[in-house]
Design a protein around this motif. Sequence first.
Motif, mmCIF file in Angstrom:
data_model
loop_
_atom_site.group_PDB
_atom_site.id
_atom_site.type_symbol
_atom_site.label_atom_id
_atom_site.label_comp_id
_atom_site.label_asym_id
_atom_site.label_seq_id
_atom_site.Cartn_x
_atom_site.Cartn_y
_atom_site.Cartn_z
ATOM 1 N N ARG A 70 0.831 -1.208 0.000
ATOM 2 C CA ARG A 70 0.000 0.000 0.000
ATOM 3 C C ARG A 70 0.868 1.261 0.000
ATOM 4 N N GLU A 71 1.969 1.218 0.726
ATOM 5 C CA GLU A 71 2.866 2.388 0.734
ATOM 6 C C GLU A 71 3.494 2.606 -0.630
ATOM 7 N N PHE A 72 3.913 1.522 -1.283
ATOM 8 C CA PHE A 72 4.513 1.662 -2.612
ATOM 9 C C PHE A 72 3.482 2.132 -3.631
ATOM 10 N N ILE A 73 2.276 1.618 -3.568
ATOM 11 C CA ILE A 73 1.225 2.048 -4.494
ATOM 12 C C ILE A 73 0.910 3.529 -4.290
ATOM 13 N N GLU A 74 0.848 3.949 -3.049
ATOM 14 C CA GLU A 74 0.607 5.371 -2.761
ATOM 15 C C GLU A 74 1.740 6.233 -3.305
ATOM 16 N N ALA A 75 2.975 5.748 -3.159
ATOM 17 C CA ALA A 75 4.123 6.495 -3.674
ATOM 18 C C ALA A 75 4.082 6.573 -5.196
#
Length: 214
Positions: free
Chosen positions: A139-144
């Motif tokens: 989720r953090e990578f997708i948000e980034a």
Amino acid sequence: MSSLDDLSGRKRAILIAAEKCFAEQSYQGVSIRDIAHEAGVPVALVGYYFGAKNELYHAIYEHHSGYIAERLSELRRARLHTDPTTALNAIIAAFISPVLKLNEQDHGVNFSRIVMRGVIDRHEASDRITREFYDPMAREFIEALSGALPAAPKATVFWCYQFALGALLHHVVDTRMERLSDGLCPARNAKIATPHLLRFITAGILAAAQSAQD
């Protein structure tokens, strides 16, 4: 969480044996007796140190959790980039570099295979791992990625993450290219592989994002 190198004696032997067994067979196909035999310890000692098989499986991921923390730390630094192009490159570097470095180590190779088996076989123990260790990171990578590609539809960003993950996982478990290239492309050399994989994934994401906007 302590690393594998922090363990000593029979506890370390059990964890290494478990990694080898789970890398070579499916989760369902491995028994505590198999692991004890591989480690050269009494069966009861495996349970004494780690409990049931699912807890031993979980312990393997706990002892490799440092590479997840490293990926997230590099990701958060990458998100400080203001230029979208350099930001995307830094995000993908954070995504792949710690994995490729881990894969250079013998125990890292076994761990990569366990991760891939968990993705393919899908069982209760692997679902727990995915939800606890990998979903928050994803989720953090997708948000980034969304931040670096503000004009791209959200669905495109999700697909980009999915295919980037596929390229990374395939590379770390498939060493056939080393044979096909007659040694020209060493599979486990992170210094050589990283720039190629980085360019491949970054260019693919940029192309997908641009196509979605046209």
